[in-house]
Design an enzyme around this catalytic site. Structure first.
Site, PDB file in Angstrom:
ATOM      1  N   ASN A  52       0.851  -1.190   0.000  1.00 34.41           N
ATOM      2  CA  ASN A  52       0.000   0.000   0.000  1.00 34.41           C
ATOM      3  C   ASN A  52       0.891   1.245   0.000  1.00 34.41           C
ATOM      4  OD1 ASN A  52      -1.824   2.048   0.373  1.00 34.41           O
ATOM      5  ND2 ASN A  52      -2.496   1.408   2.416  1.00 34.41           N
ATOM      6  N   PRO A  53       1.058   1.917  -1.150  1.00 30.85           N
ATOM      7  CA  PRO A  53       1.976   3.058  -1.232  1.00 30.85           C
ATOM      8  C   PRO A  53       1.482   4.301  -0.491  1.00 30.85           C
ATOM      9  CG  PRO A  53       0.762   2.821  -3.284  1.00 30.85           C
ATOM     10  CD  PRO A  53       0.393   1.640  -2.443  1.00 30.85           C
ATOM     11  N   THR A 111      -1.480  -1.717  -4.238  1.00 31.88           N
ATOM     12  CA  THR A 111      -2.897  -1.358  -4.051  1.00 31.88           C
ATOM     13  C   THR A 111      -3.158   0.045  -4.603  1.00 31.88           C
ATOM     14  OG1 THR A 111      -2.544  -0.455  -1.831  1.00 31.88           O
ATOM     15  CG2 THR A 111      -3.019  -2.799  -2.012  1.00 31.88           C
ATOM     16  N   SER A 116       2.120  -2.581   4.805  1.00 29.01           N
ATOM     17  CA  SER A 116       1.196  -1.497   5.129  1.00 29.01           C
ATOM     18  C   SER A 116       1.006  -1.496   6.646  1.00 29.01           C
ATOM     19  CB  SER A 116      -0.148  -1.710   4.411  1.00 29.01           C
ATOM     20  OG  SER A 116      -1.017  -0.618   4.622  1.00 29.01           O
ATOM     21  N   GLY A 117      -0.144  -0.955   7.091  1.00 29.78           N
ATOM     22  CA  GLY A 117      -0.462  -0.949   8.507  1.00 29.78           C
ATOM     23  C   GLY A 117      -1.524  -1.976   8.847  1.00 29.78           C
ATOM     24  N   ASP A 118      -2.063  -1.873  10.057  1.00 28.95           N
ATOM     25  CA  ASP A 118      -3.035  -2.857  10.532  1.00 28.95           C
ATOM     26  C   ASP A 118      -4.313  -2.877   9.689  1.00 28.95           C
ATOM     27  OD1 ASP A 118      -1.238  -3.451  12.496  1.00 28.95           O
ATOM     28  OD2 ASP A 118      -2.286  -2.395  14.104  1.00 28.95           O
ATOM     29  N   GLY A 119      -4.692  -1.723   9.120  1.00 28.90           N
ATOM     30  CA  GLY A 119      -5.944  -1.640   8.360  1.00 28.90           C
ATOM     31  C   GLY A 119      -5.969  -2.575   7.167  1.00 28.90           C
ATOM     32  N   GLU A 121      -8.416  -5.762   6.086  1.00 27.31           N
ATOM     33  CA  GLU A 121      -9.058  -5.846   4.768  1.00 27.31           C
ATOM     34  C   GLU A 121      -8.754  -7.190   4.104  1.00 27.31           C
ATOM     35  OE1 GLU A 121      -8.635  -3.669   0.457  1.00 27.31           O
ATOM     36  OE2 GLU A 121      -8.627  -2.364   2.225  1.00 27.31           O
ATOM     37  N   SER A 155       0.980   3.629  10.317  1.00 26.67           N
ATOM     38  CA  SER A 155       1.234   4.642  11.346  1.00 26.67           C
ATOM     39  C   SER A 155       1.468   4.011  12.713  1.00 26.67           C
ATOM     40  CB  SER A 155       0.047   5.617  11.431  1.00 26.67           C
ATOM     41  OG  SER A 155      -0.154   6.261  10.190  1.00 26.67           O
TER      42      SER A 155
END
Length: 251
Positions: free
Chosen positions: A124-125, A155, A180-183, A187, A213
């Site tokens: 996820n950039p 993504t 990426s992060g936890d989100g 997903e 983050s």
């Protein structure tokens, strides 16, 4: 040498209970041969030992093969981190070098690691400060040294991973990794749960290169493993193929 067949043989054989012993030239081509012992704990060259825990794999190189070790080192400026220390062995015959590469790869990785090592990466950039792509490129050499064959999906929008996971054939992958992060982890899991074969795919290992983050889940995994709390430490766990069960409800 006793134990050679079990080491490279069937899954049910005692692969990790045996040592492989050779007389090899180490480091410099013109030096004398030394006794080298490969086992699941260490690579011992004469009186010097290198921990097998730090080894992610081995590969052929000109005149022999290299063992890719990533020991933890310390410096006054950057603190503790894993650093690539290649161990060069000179071998006269290519076939012997190929066999020893197989031996090291068997000893360095768990039995659950697949031979092909194809791993799907969702990058996820836009996560965190926007450094996911550069983080992946920074960690890529370590992953390649571990024999990982990365397939990368960048993504493009919210929901992209969920849509892709629902329709993608995941059976050919050893694992799926989130950069990426936890989100994006959530997903991905939501997409898996919408598949008709979710009970199978939910057991597929998930790796994380923390580029968000907060990165709470990645931090928890590294804390449980005792690994360093940085992106290289996360990539090291992926390259080694280490897995452990996770209670998703607790996250």
């Amino acid at each position: 040498t006793e134990g050679i067949e079990p080491l490279l043989g069937s899954v049910n054989g005692p692969r990790y209970n045996d040592s492989w012993v050779e007389e090899l030239t180490f480091k410099y081509e013109k030096t004398e041969r030394q006794k080298v012992v490969f086992n699941h704990n260490e690579i011992k060259v004469g009186k010097v030992s290198f921990s097998m825990h730090d080894v992610v794999g081995a590969s052929l190189s000109a005149g022999g093969f290299k063992v890719h070790s990533y020991p933890v080192t310390s410096s006054c400026c950057s603190g503790r981190s894993r650093t690539h220390v290649p161990l060069k062995f000179w071998v006269d015959e290519k076939k012997k070098a190929e066999t020893l590469v197989q031996v090291v790869n068997k000893l360095a990785r768990p039995p659950s690691s697949t031979k092909d090592r194809k791993i799907l990466f969702y990058v996820n950039p836009y996560s965190g400060t926007g450094g996911a792509l550069s983080m992946f490129e920074e960690c890529k050499p370590l992953l390649l040294h571990g024999g990982v064959k990365p397939e990368v999906v960048i993504t493009e929008r919210a929901g992209h991973v969920r849509e892709d996971v629902i329709k993608k054939d995941l059976n050919g992958y050893e694992a799926v990794c989130i950069v990426s992060g936890d989100g994006l982890i959530v997903e991905y899991l939501n997409g898996v749960m919408e598949r008709p074969d979710w009970e199978i795919q939910i057991r597929k290992p998930i790796g994380i290169l923390p580029a968000g983050s907060g990165n709470g889940m990645a931090a928890s995994i590294r804390h449980e493993s005792g690994e360093l709390m940085d992106s290289v430490g996360s990539a090291f766990l992926i390259a080694k193929g280490f897995t452990s069960p996770v209670d998703l409800i607790s996250y």
